[in-house]
Design a protein around this motif. Structure first.
Motif, PDB file in Angstrom:
ATOM      1  N   SER A 176       0.785  -1.228   0.000  1.00 44.71           N
ATOM      2  CA  SER A 176       0.000   0.000   0.000  1.00 44.71           C
ATOM      3  C   SER A 176       0.821   1.285   0.000  1.00 44.71           C
ATOM      4  CB  SER A 176      -0.928   0.006   1.226  1.00 44.71           C
ATOM      5  OG  SER A 176      -1.839  -1.075   1.157  1.00 44.71           O
ATOM      6  N   VAL A 177       1.916   1.312   0.730  1.00 45.32           N
ATOM      7  CA  VAL A 177       2.666   2.553   0.908  1.00 45.32           C
ATOM      8  C   VAL A 177       3.377   2.953  -0.376  1.00 45.32           C
ATOM      9  CG1 VAL A 177       4.465   3.723   2.230  1.00 45.32           C
ATOM     10  CG2 VAL A 177       2.986   2.047   3.345  1.00 45.32           C
ATOM     11  N   MET A 178       3.114   4.200  -0.855  1.00 43.49           N
ATOM     12  CA  MET A 178       3.760   4.730  -2.054  1.00 43.49           C
ATOM     13  C   MET A 178       4.961   5.591  -1.653  1.00 43.49           C
ATOM     14  SD  MET A 178       0.355   5.810  -4.196  1.00 43.49           S
ATOM     15  CE  MET A 178       1.322   6.391  -5.585  1.00 43.49           C
TER      16      MET A 178
ATOM     17  N   ASN B 128       5.915   8.948   4.326  1.00 44.27           N
ATOM     18  CA  ASN B 128       5.113   8.148   3.401  1.00 44.27           C
ATOM     19  C   ASN B 128       3.988   7.417   4.125  1.00 44.27           C
ATOM     20  OD1 ASN B 128       6.539   8.791   1.008  1.00 44.27           O
ATOM     21  ND2 ASN B 128       8.140   7.318   1.528  1.00 44.27           N
TER      22      ASN B 128
ATOM     23  N   GLU C  18      -0.040   7.702   3.489  1.00 42.23           N
ATOM     24  CA  GLU C  18      -0.847   6.511   3.229  1.00 42.23           C
ATOM     25  C   GLU C  18      -2.094   6.498   4.113  1.00 42.23           C
ATOM     26  OE1 GLU C  18      -2.385   2.765   2.247  1.00 42.23           O
ATOM     27  OE2 GLU C  18      -1.099   4.178   1.175  1.00 42.23           O
ATOM     28  N   TYR C  19      -1.942   6.796   5.387  1.00 43.88           N
ATOM     29  CA  TYR C  19      -3.092   6.802   6.293  1.00 43.88           C
ATOM     30  C   TYR C  19      -4.064   7.923   5.944  1.00 43.88           C
ATOM     31  CZ  TYR C  19      -1.132   3.257   9.410  1.00 43.88           C
ATOM     32  OH  TYR C  19      -0.667   2.085   9.934  1.00 43.88           O
TER      33      TYR C  19
ATOM     34  N   ARG D 245      -4.622   9.175   2.892  1.00 45.34           N
ATOM     35  CA  ARG D 245      -5.310   8.828   1.646  1.00 45.34           C
ATOM     36  C   ARG D 245      -6.350   7.734   1.846  1.00 45.34           C
ATOM     37  NH1 ARG D 245       0.455   8.607  -1.401  1.00 45.34           N
ATOM     38  NH2 ARG D 245       0.518  10.734  -2.232  1.00 45.34           N
ATOM     39  N   ASN D 246      -6.060   6.798   2.726  1.00 44.00           N
ATOM     40  CA  ASN D 246      -6.922   5.624   2.856  1.00 44.00           C
ATOM     41  C   ASN D 246      -7.465   5.468   4.275  1.00 44.00           C
ATOM     42  OD1 ASN D 246      -6.513   4.331   0.101  1.00 44.00           O
ATOM     43  ND2 ASN D 246      -4.389   4.458   0.795  1.00 44.00           N
TER      44      ASN D 246
ATOM     45  N   PRO E 113       0.520  -1.515   7.665  1.00 48.42           N
ATOM     46  CA  PRO E 113       1.551  -1.237   6.660  1.00 48.42           C
ATOM     47  C   PRO E 113       2.842  -0.750   7.310  1.00 48.42           C
ATOM     48  CG  PRO E 113      -0.103   0.506   6.688  1.00 48.42           C
ATOM     49  CD  PRO E 113      -0.618  -0.584   7.560  1.00 48.42           C
TER      50      PRO E 113
END
Length: 245
Positions: free
Chosen positions: A126-128, A141, A145-146, A148-149, A171
């Motif tokens: 998941s992590v970009m 990052n 991630e948290y 965004r989702n 993640p």
């Protein structure tokens, strides 16, 4: 959990003052001749025999296994544990949640809907990489991630507390194969089960089912496992070696 004990294999094993339920392989004639991997499958059949899907004939067929004969009997396999990545795990949690909602709408008890086997989901894809070249890159990052989702992780947190025998690895911990080896895999599992209204601790060999094929073999007891992915396709040979890459 077995509801039939055709071979009187169910026994009690006391360890450290605790009684455990086990299934003795020597109760089945021919079990001593089986290779180790099939002994694991034999224990699986004895533990899950129900007289319908798994019968005494299945147990006898496996115990009389002939390495030179063509397979003639389909043997059932019940995973003792399921490990998933987020790609496959999230839809499973959605399905369970939908089933609970449907049961509630029909007037039933939604809390009866739970995984049949202990399930663990590792969020590892998941992590970009938005930030790089900094000491705090991973932390930055992860925060993105948290953000965004957020709804996704709120849903998974709910699932982990709502369902029995379901755990989520967040993640940033590592890839599923690494996490499985270092934290989740165990050769022998114990699980509390209900027998005639009483709680008992059942012991079972760790036979996993997993979406990525590489994950089950990387576990401690990998002799009998199930998986499916592109990794099962024939692999090219390295130019400098006769062995597959």
């Amino acid at each position: 959990m077995s509801t039939v004990d055709s071979f009187a294999a169910k026994q009690k094993l006391e360890v450290g003052g605790t009684d455990y339920e086990i299934y003795a392989l020597d109760a089945v004639e021919g079990a001593e001749k089986l290779p180790y991997s099939l002994k694991i499958l034999l224990e699986n059949l004895l533990r899950t025999e129900d007289g319908a899907n798994i019968t005494a004939d299945h147990v006898r067929a496996l115990a009389s296994w002939d390495a030179t004969a063509d397979p003639s009997v389909e043997i059932q396999f019940t995973p003792a544990r399921v490990i998933m990545q987020d790609f496959t795990g999230v839809p499973c949690v959605v399905d369970l949640a939908t089933m609970r909602e449907a049961v509630q709408d029909l007037g039933g008890d939604p809390e009866r809907i739970n995984p049949l086997a202990p399930a663990e989901m590792v969020i590892d894809h998941s992590v970009m990489i938005d930030v790089a070249g900094r000491l705090d890159a991973l932390e930055q990052n992860m925060e993105l991630e948290y953000e965004r989702n957020r709804e996704r992780y709120q849903f998974l947190r709910w699932g982990q507390t709502a369902f029995d025998d379901f755990k989520v690895v967040p993640p940033g911990t590592g890839i599923v194969h690494q996490v499985n080896i270092e934290y989740l895999a165990r050769t022998v599992m114990t699980r509390e089960v209900s027998v005639d209204g009483a709680r008992q601790c059942s012991v079972r060999t760790r036979t996993p089912a997993s979406a990525p094929t590489r994950t089950p073999p990387w576990s401690t007891a990998w002799a009998c496992s199930a998986g499916a992915s592109a990794a099962s396709r024939p692999r090219p040979r390295c130019s400098a070696s006769p062995s597959p890459c």
